[in-house]
Design an enzyme around this catalytic site. Sequence first.
Site, PDB file in Angstrom:
ATOM      1  N   CYS A 118       5.007  -4.564  -3.616  1.00  0.00           N
ATOM      2  CA  CYS A 118       4.125  -3.464  -4.032  1.00  0.00           C
ATOM      3  C   CYS A 118       3.603  -2.729  -2.801  1.00  0.00           C
ATOM      4  CB  CYS A 118       2.966  -4.011  -4.866  1.00  0.00           C
ATOM      5  SG  CYS A 118       1.704  -2.753  -5.203  1.00  0.00           S
ATOM      6  N   THR A 156       3.622   7.052  -9.896  1.00  0.00           N
ATOM      7  CA  THR A 156       4.796   6.691  -9.094  1.00  0.00           C
ATOM      8  C   THR A 156       4.592   5.389  -8.334  1.00  0.00           C
ATOM      9  OG1 THR A 156       3.987   8.053  -7.260  1.00  0.00           O
ATOM     10  CG2 THR A 156       5.525   9.095  -8.790  1.00  0.00           C
ATOM     11  N   HIS A 211       0.335   0.454  -8.840  1.00  0.00           N
ATOM     12  CA  HIS A 211      -0.845  -0.333  -8.428  1.00  0.00           C
ATOM     13  C   HIS A 211      -2.009   0.642  -8.643  1.00  0.00           C
ATOM     14  CE1 HIS A 211      -2.935  -3.231  -5.403  1.00  0.00           C
ATOM     15  NE2 HIS A 211      -3.850  -2.333  -5.774  1.00  0.00           N
ATOM     16  N   HIS A 250      -4.822   3.185  -8.887  1.00  0.00           N
ATOM     17  CA  HIS A 250      -5.502   3.970  -7.862  1.00  0.00           C
ATOM     18  C   HIS A 250      -6.113   5.205  -8.494  1.00  0.00           C
ATOM     19  CE1 HIS A 250      -1.232   5.106  -8.028  1.00  0.00           C
ATOM     20  NE2 HIS A 250      -1.634   6.339  -7.814  1.00  0.00           N
ATOM     21  N   HIS A 287      -7.183   9.039  -7.739  1.00  0.00           N
ATOM     22  CA  HIS A 287      -7.038  10.171  -6.822  1.00  0.00           C
ATOM     23  C   HIS A 287      -8.374  10.897  -6.738  1.00  0.00           C
ATOM     24  CE1 HIS A 287      -2.505  10.404  -6.680  1.00  0.00           C
ATOM     25  NE2 HIS A 287      -2.644   9.705  -7.792  1.00  0.00           N
TER      26      HIS A 287
HETATM   27  P1  AMP Z   1       0.741   8.467  -8.427  1.00  0.00           P
HETATM   28  O1  AMP Z   1       1.931   9.383  -8.440  1.00  0.00           O
HETATM   29  O2  AMP Z   1      -0.407   8.907  -9.277  1.00  0.00           O
HETATM   30  O3  AMP Z   1       1.161   7.027  -8.658  1.00  0.00           O
HETATM   31  O4  AMP Z   1       0.166   8.555  -6.950  1.00  0.00           O
HETATM   32  C1  AMP Z   1       0.766   7.908  -5.880  1.00  0.00           C
HETATM   33  C2  AMP Z   1       0.318   8.612  -4.645  1.00  0.00           C
HETATM   34  O5  AMP Z   1       0.566   7.763  -3.538  1.00  0.00           O
HETATM   35  C3  AMP Z   1       1.044   9.927  -4.363  1.00  0.00           C
HETATM   36  O6  AMP Z   1       0.092  10.992  -4.334  1.00  0.00           O
HETATM   37  C4  AMP Z   1       1.713   9.686  -3.013  1.00  0.00           C
HETATM   38  O7  AMP Z   1       1.683  10.844  -2.187  1.00  0.00           O
HETATM   39  C5  AMP Z   1       0.887   8.565  -2.427  1.00  0.00           C
HETATM   40  N1  AMP Z   1       1.569   7.706  -1.466  1.00  0.00           N
HETATM   41  C6  AMP Z   1       2.814   7.205  -1.546  1.00  0.00           C
HETATM   42  N2  AMP Z   1       3.087   6.425  -0.480  1.00  0.00           N
HETATM   43  C7  AMP Z   1       1.963   6.421   0.282  1.00  0.00           C
HETATM   44  C8  AMP Z   1       1.603   5.802   1.515  1.00  0.00           C
HETATM   45  N3  AMP Z   1       2.462   5.014   2.182  1.00  0.00           N
HETATM   46  N4  AMP Z   1       0.368   6.028   2.007  1.00  0.00           N
HETATM   47  C9  AMP Z   1      -0.494   6.818   1.358  1.00  0.00           C
HETATM   48  N5  AMP Z   1      -0.224   7.431   0.175  1.00  0.00           N
HETATM   49  C10 AMP Z   1       0.989   7.236  -0.342  1.00  0.00           C
HETATM   50 ZN    ZN Z   2      -0.076  -4.033  -5.774  1.00  0.00          ZN
END
Ligand code: AMP
Ligand code: ZN
Length: 113
Positions: free
Chosen positions: A5, A95, A98, A100, A102
């Site tokens: 993850c 995407t 886990h 989160h 925003h």
């Molecule tokens: P979601 O599409 O709502 O799951 O949001 C996932 C977010 O994680 C997206 O806005 C990506 O730009 C962000 N993301 C993906 N990989 C990373 C990373 N390594 N560090 C910080 N943010 C990331």
């Molecule tokens: Zn996780």
Amino acid sequence: MRDDCLFCRIVDGHLPADVVHREDGIVVFRDINPVAETHVLVVPEEHIADLRELEPSQADLWMRLTRVATAVATRLGHEAGYRFYVSAGPGGGQTVPHLHIHVLGGRMKRFPQ
Ligand code: AMP
Ligand code: ZN
């Protein structure tokens, strides 16, 4: 902690991130692909795949996550307010599986896809 993850690996420090806040069980770091002037992700350290998995017993965690979102947005200059959204599951555009939150502040560059 799940080795496969992405956000578990960031929480554990195995992958780098621009961490702006950390407290008991919660990490906040900048989104790698920001869609607004400020775009941070409020992340529980515990692996919860998405909002649909949140249990009533985690009500306190959820409340703390929302309060951290406000505190960080305010500290980053958005005391006038900010956007808050959660994608839940692939059907909701999630995407990274886990949980989160925003937090978007200031001028939007574009709307999330
Ligand atoms: P979601 O599409 O709502 O799951 O949001 C996932 C977010 O994680 C997206 O806005 C990506 O730009 C962000 N993301 C993906 N990989 C990373 C990373 N390594 N560090 C910080 N943010 C990331
Ligand atoms: Zn996780």
